[in-house]
Scaffold this motif. Structure first.
Motif, PDB file in Angstrom:
ATOM      1  N   MET A   1       0.835  -1.171   0.000  1.00 60.51           N
ATOM      2  CA  MET A   1       0.000   0.000   0.000  1.00 60.51           C
ATOM      3  C   MET A   1       0.887   1.244   0.000  1.00 60.51           C
ATOM      4  O   MET A   1       1.895   1.294   0.687  1.00 60.51           O
ATOM      5  N   ALA A   2       0.475   2.240  -0.765  1.00 56.96           N
ATOM      6  CA  ALA A   2       1.191   3.507  -0.824  1.00 56.96           C
ATOM      7  C   ALA A   2       1.069   4.245   0.503  1.00 56.96           C
ATOM      8  O   ALA A   2       0.151   4.013   1.274  1.00 56.96           O
ATOM      9  N   LYS A   3       1.994   5.137   0.748  1.00 59.56           N
ATOM     10  CA  LYS A   3       1.997   5.932   1.967  1.00 59.56           C
ATOM     11  C   LYS A   3       1.707   7.391   1.626  1.00 59.56           C
ATOM     12  O   LYS A   3       1.969   7.847   0.521  1.00 59.56           O
ATOM     13  N   ASP A   4       1.160   8.108   2.598  1.00 60.57           N
ATOM     14  CA  ASP A   4       0.930   9.553   2.498  1.00 60.57           C
ATOM     15  C   ASP A   4       0.244   9.929   1.181  1.00 60.57           C
ATOM     16  O   ASP A   4       0.753  10.735   0.406  1.00 60.57           O
ATOM     17  N   ILE A   5      -0.913   9.365   0.948  1.00 57.71           N
ATOM     18  CA  ILE A   5      -1.662   9.581  -0.286  1.00 57.71           C
ATOM     19  C   ILE A   5      -2.407  10.914  -0.210  1.00 57.71           C
ATOM     20  O   ILE A   5      -3.102  11.192   0.763  1.00 57.71           O
ATOM     21  N   LYS A   6      -2.224  11.737  -1.235  1.00 56.52           N
ATOM     22  CA  LYS A   6      -2.914  13.029  -1.326  1.00 56.52           C
ATOM     23  C   LYS A   6      -3.664  13.089  -2.656  1.00 56.52           C
ATOM     24  O   LYS A   6      -3.159  12.649  -3.688  1.00 56.52           O
ATOM     25  N   LEU A   7      -4.849  13.659  -2.618  1.00 56.06           N
ATOM     26  CA  LEU A   7      -5.640  13.897  -3.822  1.00 56.06           C
ATOM     27  C   LEU A   7      -5.811  15.401  -3.956  1.00 56.06           C
ATOM     28  O   LEU A   7      -6.320  16.060  -3.044  1.00 56.06           O
ATOM     29  N   LEU A   8      -5.356  15.950  -5.077  1.00 61.19           N
ATOM     30  CA  LEU A   8      -5.485  17.381  -5.329  1.00 61.19           C
ATOM     31  C   LEU A   8      -6.465  17.595  -6.473  1.00 61.19           C
ATOM     32  O   LEU A   8      -6.346  16.963  -7.518  1.00 61.19           O
ATOM     33  N   CYS A   9      -7.398  18.485  -6.277  1.00 63.67           N
ATOM     34  CA  CYS A   9      -8.338  18.861  -7.328  1.00 63.67           C
ATOM     35  C   CYS A   9      -7.716  20.034  -8.081  1.00 63.67           C
ATOM     36  O   CYS A   9      -7.621  21.142  -7.558  1.00 63.67           O
ATOM     37  N   THR A  10      -7.278  19.793  -9.305  1.00 64.13           N
ATOM     38  CA  THR A  10      -6.547  20.790 -10.082  1.00 64.13           C
ATOM     39  C   THR A  10      -7.368  21.372 -11.236  1.00 64.13           C
ATOM     40  O   THR A  10      -6.821  22.009 -12.128  1.00 64.13           O
ATOM     41  N   THR A  11      -8.670  21.165 -11.194  1.00 59.48           N
ATOM     42  CA  THR A  11      -9.556  21.619 -12.272  1.00 59.48           C
ATOM     43  C   THR A  11      -9.401  23.109 -12.551  1.00 59.48           C
ATOM     44  O   THR A  11      -9.387  23.527 -13.707  1.00 59.48           O
ATOM     45  N   GLU A  12      -9.285  23.911 -11.508  1.00 53.42           N
ATOM     46  CA  GLU A  12      -9.199  25.364 -11.667  1.00 53.42           C
ATOM     47  C   GLU A  12      -7.775  25.856 -11.948  1.00 53.42           C
ATOM     48  O   GLU A  12      -7.586  26.979 -12.379  1.00 53.42           O
ATOM     49  N   GLN A  13      -6.766  25.007 -11.724  1.00 49.20           N
ATOM     50  CA  GLN A  13      -5.382  25.436 -11.843  1.00 49.20           C
ATOM     51  C   GLN A  13      -4.735  25.097 -13.185  1.00 49.20           C
ATOM     52  O   GLN A  13      -3.794  25.756 -13.588  1.00 49.20           O
ATOM     53  N   THR A  14      -5.204  24.048 -13.843  1.00 50.02           N
ATOM     54  CA  THR A  14      -4.527  23.587 -15.056  1.00 50.02           C
ATOM     55  C   THR A  14      -5.476  22.807 -15.959  1.00 50.02           C
ATOM     56  O   THR A  14      -6.463  22.254 -15.480  1.00 50.02           O
ATOM     57  N   VAL A  15      -5.133  22.755 -17.222  1.00 42.70           N
ATOM     58  CA  VAL A  15      -5.887  21.926 -18.164  1.00 42.70           C
ATOM     59  C   VAL A  15      -5.259  20.540 -18.275  1.00 42.70           C
ATOM     60  O   VAL A  15      -5.785  19.674 -18.970  1.00 42.70           O
ATOM     61  N   LEU A  16      -4.147  20.322 -17.580  1.00 43.72           N
ATOM     62  CA  LEU A  16      -3.463  19.029 -17.637  1.00 43.72           C
ATOM     63  C   LEU A  16      -4.325  17.895 -17.109  1.00 43.72           C
ATOM     64  O   LEU A  16      -4.338  16.804 -17.672  1.00 43.72           O
ATOM     65  N   ALA A  17      -5.007  18.140 -16.002  1.00 45.72           N
ATOM     66  CA  ALA A  17      -5.811  17.092 -15.368  1.00 45.72           C
ATOM     67  C   ALA A  17      -6.762  17.726 -14.371  1.00 45.72           C
ATOM     68  O   ALA A  17      -6.520  18.824 -13.868  1.00 45.72           O
ATOM     69  N   ASP A  18      -7.830  17.003 -14.075  1.00 41.67           N
ATOM     70  CA  ASP A  18      -8.766  17.452 -13.053  1.00 41.67           C
ATOM     71  C   ASP A  18      -8.270  17.114 -11.649  1.00 41.67           C
ATOM     72  O   ASP A  18      -8.566  17.823 -10.696  1.00 41.67           O
ATOM     73  N   TYR A  19      -7.539  16.019 -11.552  1.00 42.50           N
ATOM     74  CA  TYR A  19      -7.053  15.552 -10.248  1.00 42.50           C
ATOM     75  C   TYR A  19      -5.627  15.043 -10.370  1.00 42.50           C
ATOM     76  O   TYR A  19      -5.258  14.420 -11.360  1.00 42.50           O
ATOM     77  N   PHE A  20      -4.848  15.282  -9.334  1.00 43.97           N
ATOM     78  CA  PHE A  20      -3.536  14.660  -9.159  1.00 43.97           C
ATOM     79  C   PHE A  20      -3.632  13.766  -7.932  1.00 43.97           C
ATOM     80  O   PHE A  20      -4.120  14.197  -6.885  1.00 43.97           O
ATOM     81  N   VAL A  21      -3.182  12.555  -8.056  1.00 42.59           N
ATOM     82  CA  VAL A  21      -3.002  11.669  -6.919  1.00 42.59           C
ATOM     83  C   VAL A  21      -1.497  11.595  -6.697  1.00 42.59           C
ATOM     84  O   VAL A  21      -0.741  11.280  -7.621  1.00 42.59           O
ATOM     85  N   ILE A  22      -1.067  11.909  -5.486  1.00 45.30           N
ATOM     86  CA  ILE A  22       0.356  11.889  -5.143  1.00 45.30           C
ATOM     87  C   ILE A  22       0.538  10.938  -3.977  1.00 45.30           C
ATOM     88  O   ILE A  22      -0.182  11.021  -2.984  1.00 45.30           O
ATOM     89  N   CYS A  23       1.487  10.009  -4.123  1.00 48.33           N
ATOM     90  CA  CYS A  23       1.726   9.063  -3.034  1.00 48.33           C
ATOM     91  C   CYS A  23       3.195   8.679  -2.982  1.00 48.33           C
ATOM     92  O   CYS A  23       3.955   8.918  -3.916  1.00 48.33           O
ATOM     93  N   THR A  24       3.570   8.057  -1.873  1.00 47.57           N
ATOM     94  CA  THR A  24       4.950   7.674  -1.629  1.00 47.57           C
ATOM     95  C   THR A  24       5.082   6.155  -1.582  1.00 47.57           C
ATOM     96  O   THR A  24       4.269   5.474  -0.964  1.00 47.57           O
ATOM     97  N   ALA A  25       6.118   5.671  -2.244  1.00 51.58           N
ATOM     98  CA  ALA A  25       6.496   4.258  -2.197  1.00 51.58           C
ATOM     99  C   ALA A  25       7.811   4.145  -1.424  1.00 51.58           C
ATOM    100  O   ALA A  25       8.578   5.106  -1.348  1.00 51.58           O
TER     101      ALA A  25
END
Length: 86
Positions: A1-25
């Motif tokens: 299982m990944a550690k320190d999982i964060k979900l960022l809603c980037t809809t208003e900040q960029t056209v790259l993606a609506d969400y970023f999932v960031i986690c640590t292995a």
């Protein structure tokens, strides 16, 4: 299982993606295992998720970033996208 999982809603900040999932292995093997697992997860439309390099993947509206601790601290995406909703 990944550690320190964060979900960022980037809809208003960029056209790259609506969400970023960031986690640590905990190791390069763990990065590969997590990447393989994400790759197996189907999209709602029923097709698989393409992964690329093993460092993350672009799934259309969601980008998954899987980092080892040192690289996560180096890139510090949470700070870069600090104005994104969590």
């Amino acid at each position: 299982m990944a550690k320190d999982i964060k979900l960022l809603c980037t809809t208003e900040q960029t056209v790259l993606a609506d969400y970023f999932v960031i986690c640590t292995a905990t190791s390069s093997t763990h990065v590969k295992t997590l990447t393989d697992e994400v790759d197996k997860r189907p999209l709602r439309a029923g097709r698989g998720l393409p992964i690329g390099t093993g460092e993350g993947g672009d799934f259309g509206c969601v980008i998954v970033h899987i980092f080892q601790k040192e690289m996560r601290e180096f890139y510090n995406l949470e700070h870069l996208w600090s104005d994104a909703g969590r």
